[in-house]
Motif scaffolding. Structure first.
Motif, PDB file in Angstrom:
ATOM      1  N   UNK A 150       0.816  -1.219   0.000  1.00 31.82           N
ATOM      2  CA  UNK A 150       0.000   0.000   0.000  1.00 31.82           C
ATOM      3  C   UNK A 150       0.848   1.267   0.000  1.00 31.82           C
ATOM      4  N   UNK A 151       1.947   1.239   0.756  1.00 32.57           N
ATOM      5  CA  UNK A 151       2.778   2.448   0.847  1.00 32.57           C
ATOM      6  C   UNK A 151       3.358   2.796  -0.528  1.00 32.57           C
ATOM      7  N   UNK A 152       3.850   1.783  -1.230  1.00 31.80           N
ATOM      8  CA  UNK A 152       4.427   2.048  -2.552  1.00 31.80           C
ATOM      9  C   UNK A 152       3.343   2.402  -3.566  1.00 31.80           C
ATOM     10  N   UNK A 153       2.188   1.766  -3.438  1.00 27.73           N
ATOM     11  CA  UNK A 153       1.084   2.081  -4.359  1.00 27.73           C
ATOM     12  C   UNK A 153       0.721   3.562  -4.201  1.00 27.73           C
ATOM     13  N   UNK A 154       0.587   4.001  -2.940  1.00 27.08           N
ATOM     14  CA  UNK A 154       0.177   5.398  -2.718  1.00 27.08           C
ATOM     15  C   UNK A 154       1.264   6.378  -3.159  1.00 27.08           C
ATOM     16  N   UNK A 155       2.514   5.967  -3.006  1.00 30.62           N
ATOM     17  CA  UNK A 155       3.593   6.882  -3.379  1.00 30.62           C
ATOM     18  C   UNK A 155       3.764   6.988  -4.903  1.00 30.62           C
ATOM     19  N   UNK A 156       3.733   5.827  -5.579  1.00 34.74           N
ATOM     20  CA  UNK A 156       4.146   5.847  -6.991  1.00 34.74           C
ATOM     21  C   UNK A 156       3.000   5.834  -7.999  1.00 34.74           C
ATOM     22  N   UNK A 157       1.938   5.079  -7.731  1.00 34.04           N
ATOM     23  CA  UNK A 157       0.935   4.889  -8.798  1.00 34.04           C
ATOM     24  C   UNK A 157       0.285   6.215  -9.231  1.00 34.04           C
ATOM     25  N   UNK A 158      -0.037   7.141  -8.302  1.00 36.47           N
ATOM     26  CA  UNK A 158      -0.605   8.417  -8.769  1.00 36.47           C
ATOM     27  C   UNK A 158       0.350   9.180  -9.695  1.00 36.47           C
ATOM     28  N   UNK A 159       1.656   9.004  -9.493  1.00 33.00           N
ATOM     29  CA  UNK A 159       2.641   9.669 -10.367  1.00 33.00           C
ATOM     30  C   UNK A 159       2.679   8.996 -11.748  1.00 33.00           C
ATOM     31  N   UNK A 160       2.674   7.663 -11.750  1.00 31.89           N
ATOM     32  CA  UNK A 160       2.802   6.917 -13.011  1.00 31.89           C
ATOM     33  C   UNK A 160       1.571   7.083 -13.893  1.00 31.89           C
ATOM     34  N   UNK A 161       0.468   7.486 -13.280  1.00 35.15           N
ATOM     35  CA  UNK A 161      -0.788   7.629 -14.031  1.00 35.15           C
ATOM     36  C   UNK A 161      -1.263   9.086 -14.026  1.00 35.15           C
ATOM     37  N   UNK A 162      -0.350  10.008 -13.729  1.00 33.60           N
ATOM     38  CA  UNK A 162      -0.758  11.413 -13.572  1.00 33.60           C
ATOM     39  C   UNK A 162      -1.050  12.071 -14.927  1.00 33.60           C
ATOM     40  N   UNK A 163      -1.934  13.070 -14.887  1.00 30.82           N
ATOM     41  CA  UNK A 163      -2.205  13.905 -16.068  1.00 30.82           C
ATOM     42  C   UNK A 163      -1.484  15.252 -15.950  1.00 30.82           C
ATOM     43  N   UNK A 164      -0.689  15.396 -14.874  1.00 33.75           N
ATOM     44  CA  UNK A 164       0.007  16.660 -14.634  1.00 33.75           C
ATOM     45  C   UNK A 164       1.491  16.479 -14.982  1.00 33.75           C
ATOM     46  N   UNK A 165       1.982  17.167 -16.009  1.00 31.01           N
ATOM     47  CA  UNK A 165       3.373  16.954 -16.444  1.00 31.01           C
ATOM     48  C   UNK A 165       4.377  17.179 -15.313  1.00 31.01           C
TER      49      UNK A 165
END
Ligand SMILES: Cc1cc2nc3c(=O)[nH]c(=O)nc-3n(C[C@H](O)[C@H](O)[C@H](O)COP(=O)(O)OP(=O)(O)OC[C@H]3O[C@@H](n4cnc5c(N)ncnc54)[C@H](O)[C@@H]3O)c2cc1C
Length: 544
Positions: A150-165
């Motif tokens: 969960x910790x890694x999911x919360x840290x990285x997944x929003x970045x890997x799927x972000x719409x903000x450059x």
């Protein structure tokens, strides 16, 4: 007397959605009508951008390559890699179109994967393989989600799927070492645990997209046994908050045949701080979600290269005159392009069957048979389409005659870049051998046969029925070979033909299904022809 001059008009790519009968008809016949209507404007927009400004930028950027600066002027080690303008624009567009965000957003439920990969299909051939970091980014997100960390999911997944450059991250996948890329169990990278912190020490021999902000990698915790089972899967961020590299040295960028915009580096990990993704063993098994996703990208990119190259060759054929007529009007040249049309249509339909199954799997919609089919098809489609891409790209280069061999036409890069597709993410032989070792192979084969029967049952006339019969005969021969060949050496020797027969037989079945679905539409003739030409080219590599 003035010199006579002859100036050849340059070929232009065709719009990958609007002007390609295959992609257009696939969207309109295969997707639910509401989804097709909703996504068409975006396909239209990206397709227009791809054959306009992106195609122009790709050619203007042709001689640029990523540059590694190891030290700054004052002797500080910086290991900075500068990307080229095309790649910087490609990243901007990838974030804008959500090329790794779409499967997470799931706007069209399970069809979101098809939506994503239709955009990838349009984007790929004009961005000099920027799809490499995107594939690994998509795969890393799925791997973290599957890990339950969960910790890694919360840290990285929003970045890997972000719409903000400004927030967007890409991910690397650092597996291959000098000891082996296929036999990754030989990896020598060590992981030491001191004061609760894991540090990695070793050399990674091929790390593409080395500018990524994070990576998933394999290392052997001290005291673990040999082989893949003794490796653990680690997560690491490449730079700290001050922008300093995390115990990583970029030794050099590889001097490659193709994919020259991709900064593929050799790295030394010297005390790189990392975190376990899940458990201290079974790293090669835990990274499988990554490979499932990257192999799907590979299959789509194979079809995409061919459809793009074919569009250029078709355009050239109407402009180029030889022996008194345009090439397009000459039966043998026409037949040559028709072969590539058929091969690439088969590759496209198989790749998108895989995509469809992946999307439904992520939506929890697959029954046990379909899940086994997805597991079987991932290597089968990757292996089959990879070989089609290199053979087809070679044929397309020849279709331009001498011009196809001249770098500043922008044509030769197609062949050089396509050649990577059968190599990375598992070579044809290694995928074929893995397939034979699958515990669920029989279940997967039964599901593949069932899917082929369903596809062929759509045939409503003699010609399509005969194509369907050829497909099913090849599936049956492959299954018979599997049941009837027990000698281990004979199984290994036949593994590649087994795999490619399955892939080609299913492609023919899907071509039958597609031709039947298009009956009575404007694209009916093109679809029928692709199916019948593909049948003539042959699907059964195990015969005799
Ligand atoms: C441009 C590029 C970028 C790459 N980027 C990355 C990256 O980002 N991350 C990463 O981890 N890796 C990367 N790779 C590495 C790539 O995944 C490996 O090169 C590939 O998996 C093959 O491994 P290998 O080079 O060790 O070849 P080998 O395993 O040595 O294979 C050599 C040949 O032997 C065959 N072979 C091997 N074993 C068998 C067998 N048992 N039976 C029959 N035939 C066999 C193979 O099919 C192949 O033809 C990249 C490679 C390239 C070319």
């Amino acid at each position: 007397m003035p010199f006579q001059t002859f100036v050849q008009p340059e070929p232009r790519p065709r719009h990958g959605f609007r002007e390609d009968w295959l992609v257009r008809s696939f969207v309109r016949s295969r997707l639910p009508p509401g989804v097709a209507r909703a996504i068409e404007p975006e396909l239209d927009e990206l397709g227009t951008r791809a054959v306009g400004p992106l195609w122009d930028l790709q050619r203007a950027d042709r001689l640029n390559e990523p540059r590694l600066t190891t030290f700054d002027a004052w002797g500080n080690r910086v290991d900075h890699i500068e990307l080229t303008p095309l790649w910087r624009e490609a990243e901007r567009l990838a974030v804008h179109y959500g090329l790794t965000a779409k499967p997470q957003e799931r706007r069209y439920g399970s069809w979101s994967r098809v939506h994503q990969f239709l955009l990838v299909h349009l984007f790929h051939p004009v961005t000099d393989v920027y799809t490499c970091p995107l594939a690994m980014t998509d795969g890393a997100g799925r791997t973290l989600l599957a890990s339950g960390n969960q910790a890694l999911i919360e840290r990285a997944v929003p970045r890997l799927t972000s719409r903000d450059p400004a927030r967007y991250w890409t991910s690397g996948q650092w597996m291959t070492e000098a000891t082996g890329g296929s036999d990754v169990g030989l990896s020598l990278t060590r992981a030491e645990l001191r004061d609760g912190v894991w540090r990695l020490h070793g050399k990674k021999w091929f790390t593409s997209a080395a500018t990524s902000q994070m990576a998933l990698t394999l290392a052997r915790p001290e005291g673990n046994g040999p082989g893949g089972g003794g490796l653990a899967l680690f997560y690491l961020e490449t730079r700290d908050a001050d922008g300093q590299l995390n115990g990583i040295r970029v030794e050099r960028l590889k001097d490659k045949l193709g994919t020259r915009k991709v900064p593929t580096a050799e790295l030394t990990l010297d005390g790189t701080v990392a975190q376990l993704v899940a458990g201290t063993t079974q790293g090669t098994r835990r990274i499988e979600p990554m490979l499932r996703v990257t192999r799907t990208w590979n299959s789509v990119c194979a079809a995409s290269f061919l459809r793009h190259g074919l569009g250029l060759a078709e355009d050239y054929a109407v402009r180029r005159v030889a022996f008194g007529a345009a090439l397009a009007a000459q039966p043998l040249h026409r037949a040559t392009l028709d072969d590539v049309d058929a091969e690439s249509a088969g590759a496209f339909l198989l790749a998108f069957l895989l995509v469809e199954l992946l999307g439904r799997d992520e939506g929890g919609e697959l029954d046990a048979g379909e899940a086994a089919l997805l597991r079987l098809l991932t290597p089968v489609a990757k292996a089959t389409t990879g070989k089609q891409a290199t053979a087809g790209a070679s044929e397309l280069i020849e279709a331009f005659g001498g011009a196809g061999y001249i770098e500043d036409t922008g044509i030769p890069v197609l062949l050089r870049d396509a050649q990577v597709l059968p190599i990375w993410e598992g070579t044809t032989n290694v995928l074929s051998l893995d397939l034979l070792l699958r515990a669920d192979l029989d279940q997967g084969l039964a599901a593949l046969r069932q899917r082929a029967v369903r596809a062929c049952s759509a045939a409503a006339d003699g010609e399509l029925r005969s194509a369907g019969a050829a497909s099913l005969a090849a599936v049956d021969r492959a299954m018979g070979w599997h049941r009837g060949t027990s000698d281990p050496s004979a199984r290994q020797r036949g593994a590649r033909h087994f795999t490619l027969t399955l892939g080609r037989a299913l492609q023919l079945a899907l071509l039958v299904e597609h031709a039947a679905a298009l009956s009575g539409t404007d694209d009916s003739d093109a679809a029928r022809q692709a199916c019948l030409v593909f049948q003539r080219l042959g699907v059964d590599l195990l015969r005799d």
